[in-house]
Design an enzyme around this catalytic site. Structure first.
Site, PDB file in Angstrom:
ATOM      1  CG  HIS A 124      -1.977  -1.089   1.131  1.00  0.00           C
ATOM      2  ND1 HIS A 124      -3.054  -1.007   0.280  1.00  0.00           N
ATOM      3  CD2 HIS A 124      -2.081  -2.277   1.758  1.00  0.00           C
ATOM      4  CE1 HIS A 124      -3.789  -2.112   0.406  1.00  0.00           C
ATOM      5  NE2 HIS A 124      -3.217  -2.898   1.298  1.00  0.00           N
TER       6      HIS A 124
ATOM      7  CB  CYS B  73       1.329 -25.793 -12.574  1.00  0.00           C
ATOM      8  SG  CYS B  73       0.154 -27.154 -12.707  1.00  0.00           S
TER       9      CYS B  73
END
Lengths: 423, 480
Positions: free
Chosen positions: B49, B404
């Protein structure tokens, strides 16, 4: 850079059958790249019988079925690499693979056969709520642990999804001494073969609860229990229908997804229904010289069909590299197959009469359970086939055969439609 | 006896440990989980943030802005992935634009660099997939994304290298002050220390209240998330927020630092501080939000969800961080109420706490503090030639375990043997991403178990998902 005429990605049943067919068609240099420790793919963990009824007219186990093909691959001295991961492929058919001994290697292929198989859908894809403890396995992972590694995932089992692997594992876990309490299936019908429902559930008294799903998983460290509930026609759980089961293990058998990450790298056109490539009568993708077969193309219920389909891909890849697809054949007009009214898709999606063999088998799945219905095929607006089937279900693959001679009688044909009709 | 015991090896505890390890002291972190970042720190948005949300004048605002500035440097020093992708608060009507003005004013007061309001045209150029209803957006260029666990792992490892001890699966049950020291009763005996740092996340009130008459109260505020496959990770470049509501910053849609996409978090106060379960109703809400998403023009394909998860924020009643020496409990320090933007603020909390503790204990800085750390080597970042060299030296880097995410055996072995090495499946997952991809460990589970068993010399049946009773298999076949 080393080059091969055909590079086959995947050494499972599809890759093996494709390799053999290509070899028989006269291709000299073929390379199979397999990421696992042995050839044969997932068949190696499928130690139950029932494989090969169509191909060999006998009931084999998965490893036995695979070995029939492996043996021939060895006899034919087809080159293969194990423990080898294909990292990348390019439009110009450069294949990059990696393994412990050679590192990263680039090779040039004239044709590529995609035979990477599929993977299981994970829990997340279904948004199953609850905790995330140990003891939740996809049915295939559990199958590998039990059949190849010799470990028991758990003792008190609830299975979600009635796909074939889930059904087979219900029986397998029972035979190993576990207690399988229930198989819950969200759809109003099973996703597996009828014979597996009978042989794996009914014969062992394991209940199958259709239109049910898991609505909660308990247990912070290890699974302690699940709640299943009935779902309405929108798949939403119906309040008040919850039932609790104590268990230490949940197996998920909730669908398979073709592994097309490599196909996507070269912009192979995909079918949203199958999650596999769109292919023509030669099982060739939109990328010239790239073919696909087996579960990477569309998920099959029987390995026999995989072998048959893969052989066709191998044969056509051979034709391609040996220059047997002439320009004239390519220019012959292409007919599109359309799947409507209960038919979810067809493989192949297009047919080029110039290139097709005497017949082309078109495989498809239906989207619902149909009783006393007809499979109909239309050449443009003319119905040319109307075959009654007592029962059709999404778990069982259907097929029709297109005849070259017959198609030649329709020189202006644009579209072949496959549909299910009530009468 | 320790000089300092830190309760909790979450990101706050690890940052405090790292900053304290600059001093000559005898310190220990006690953690009830089997790894760092195994509580709140493992399940959050992974957003860095910029600091425009926090109330001006609050500790939250101050530490957020400071933490943001520190993070970028730390990422280089401690080698963990971050991305400064910017944050956008998107207004979809005029009423919301007014709110953007408020946020802009707040940003200025908080000293957030570069924040400005973008016109519809500007923001659409930046994020073409934003909804056509977009009117304007607040843009914070210092917004970013980070792997939520890697900061804690990096700080923890670095603290450990600099001499801080870590005791895992050690739960503090009771705290007593006795003869000028604290006694921590745990499930593994009693620990004595001069000074306690309470960084216990949702349980910080419990420990605080054991020693202080001025009670604090922390609510577990649950946030549930849907995580999508990398194939939809390109929806937005920035982290996209709706205009915030009372319960927090709202449900955002954002890329992760690894290129996945997520939707979340929801915000629901819960009684049970262990309830990290997802719930039917909330997942339904999230699914509806994602489907009928008012921020994106493109439909988010729900069949690309690879997992859902829930995390608990430690919400303090007064909605501010508490970083203090407890007034009526000398030598007892709180890092409490560390909810969002706690991840971003944690490096600054570490600095602030280390300053307070070191002054209190009159600690001396030590020589030979190791400030840098190398993360798990990522072969995918190497050129082919470098990769080949690596494989030649260590063939395990040529062996893909997780298909993956393309994670090699070499990376997993590295994760096991580095400081604070991985001992369970989840700890390997957090360090390497093995099992975090679209198949969610379907293929690699048996393989990773094998490597853990081999490297730690423990039986396959002893491998756990996350320590404790979370064993993966219950025994060998034929044993039942």
């Amino acid at each position: 850079m080393k080059s091969y005429e055909i590079v086959i990605i995947g050494g499972g049943p599809a890759g093996l059958a494709a390799a053999l067919a290509a070899k028989e068609s006269g291709v000299g240099s073929i390379l199979i790249l397999e990421r696992d420790r042995e050839l044969g793919g997932i068949l190696n963990q499928c130690i139950h019988n029932g494989f090969g009824l169509h191909t060999f007219k006998e009931e084999l186990t998965g490893p036995e079925y695979a070995y029939r093909f492996i043996e021939k691959v060895l006899e034919q001295k087809i080159e293969y690499k194990l423990n080898t991961m294909v990292m990348d492929i390019t439009q110009s058919k450069i294949v990059t693979y990696m393994n412990r001994t050679e590192g990263m290697v680039h090779i040039q292929a004239k044709a590529i056969i995609l035979a990477m198989g599929c993977r299981e859908r994970p829990r997340g894809a279904l948004n199953i709520p609850g905790f995330r403890p140990a003891g939740i396995f996809s049915a295939g992972t559990a199958q590998r642990l039990v059949n190849m590694e010799g470990y028991m995932p758990g003792r008190e089992v609830v299975i979600l999804g009635s796909g074939d692997i889930g059904l087979i594992m219900a029986r397998r876990m029972t035979l190993e001494g576990a207690h399988v309490k229930v198989v819950a299936e969200i759809m109003p019908y099973s996703g597996g073969l009828k014979r597996n429902i009978v042989q794996c559930l009914d014969d062992f008294g394991i209940p199958l609860r259709l239109s049910h799903t898991i609505v909660d998983i308990r247990g912070v460290e290890r699974v302690e229990g699940v709640t299943i509930a009935q779902v309405d026609e929108h798949m939403k759980p119906v309040p008040g229908t919850e039932e609790d089961y104590d268990c230490d293990t949940i197996l998920l058998s909730v669908g398979l997804i073709p592994e097309n990450e490599l196909s996507n790298k070269i912009n192979v056109q995909m079918n949203a229904v199958t999650s596999g490539p769109v292919v023509n009568e030669s099982l060739e993708t939109n990328v010239e010289g790239v073919f696909a077969c087996g579960n990477v193309l569309h998920v099959h219920d029987l390995v026999d069909y995989v072998s048959e389909e893969a052989a066709l891909a191998g044969k056509n890849a051979a034709k391609y590299v040996l220059g047997k697809f002439s320009g004239q054949e390519n220019s012959a007009h292409t007919i599109t197959l359309e799947a409507v009214d209960g038919v979810r898709y067809t493989v192949p999606k297009t047919v080029n009469i110039g290139r097709m063999e005497d017949t082309v088998k078109v495989r498809f799945r239906v989207g619902n359970v149909f009783k006393d219905s007809y499979v109909s095929v239309y050449y443009d607006d003319e119905r040319v086939l109307h075959r009654k089937k007592i029962i059709m279900a999404p778990g069982e693959m259907e097929d029709i055969t297109l005849d070259r001679k017959k198609l030649l009688g329709y020189p202006d044909l644009k579209k072949i439609t496959v549909k299910i009709e009530k009468e | 006896m320790y000089d300092v015991v830190i309760i909790g090896a979450g990101v706050t505890g690890c940052c405090i440990a790292r900053e304290l390890s600059r001093y000559q002291l005898n310190a220990c972190v006690v953690e009830k989980g089997d790894d760092v970042a195994s509580g709140t720190s493992k399940a959050n948005s992974g957003v860095i943030h910029s600091g425009f949300d926090a109330k001006p004048g609050s500790l939250m605002a101050k530490l957020n802005v400071e933490g943001n500035a520190l993070l970028w440097k730390l990422a280089e020093e401690l080698d963990f992935p971050v991305k400064k992708n910017g944050a956008l608060v998107v207004a979809t009507d005029e009423e919301e634009v007014k709110h953007l003005e408020l946020l802009l004013d707040q940003a200025r007061q908080n000293g957030v660099p570069g924040v400005r309001i973008l016109s519809r045209e500007e923001v659409m150029n930046m994020e073409p997939n934003l909804t056509d209803k977009t009117v304007a957006a607040l843009y914070a260029p210092t917004g970013g994304v980070i792997d939520p666990f890697n900061l804690a792992i990096a700080m923890g490892e670095n603290a450990n290298v600099n001499g801080v001890e870590f005791r895992f699966e050690t739960e503090v049950l009771q705290i007593r002050k006795k003869n000028g020291k604290y006694e921590l009763e745990t499930n593994h005996g009693t620990i004595e220390t001069k000074c306690v740092v309470n960084a216990a996340g949702v349980y910080a009130d419990k420990f605080h209240n054991m020693v202080s008459e001025e009670k604090i109260h922390i609510t577990a505020r649950k946030g549930e998330y849907l995580l999508f496959d990398k194939t939809v990770g390109d929806l937005f470049t920035a982290s996209v927020f709706p205009v915030p509501g009372k319960m927090g910053k709202g449900i955002l849609i954002a890329p992760t630092v690894h290129g996945n996409l997520y939707v979340g978090p929801t915000a629901n106060d819960v009684e049970d501080k262990e309830s990290t379960n997802t719930t039917q109703d909330i997942l339904q809400v999230l699914t509806e939000k994602a489907k009928a998403n008012h921020l994106s023009k493109r439909v988010i394909p729900m069949n690309k969800v690879i997992t859902s998860f829930a995390g608990l924020r430690a919400h303090q009643d007064k909605h501010d961080f508490i970083v203090q020496e407890v007034p009526d409990a000398e030598y007892f320090f709180d890092a409490a109420g560390i909810e969002s933007p706690g991840l971003t603020s944690s490096p600054a909390i570490g600095v602030m706490m280390a300053k307070m503790v070191s002054e209190k204990l009159k600690l001396k800085e030590k020589t030979g503090f190791v400030s840098a750390r190398k993360g798990v080597l990522k072969p995918e970042k190497l050129t082919d030639e470098e990769r080949n060299e690596l494989i030649k030296k260590n063939p395990a880097y040529g062996n893909i375990i997780c298909r993956c995410e393309m994670i090699t055996e070499g990376e997993i072995v590295d994760a096991i043997h580095r400081p604070l090495g991985a001992k369970s499946m989840d700890s390997i997952k957090r360090r390497t991403r093995a099992g975090m991809g679209r198949c969610q460990a379907g293929f690699c589970t048996p393989r990773t178990m094998e490597i853990l068993s081999r490297e730690l010399r423990i039986d396959m049946t002893e491998i756990t998902k996350k320590g404790g009773g979370s064993r993966l298999v219950v025994g060998k076949t034929k044993e039942l």
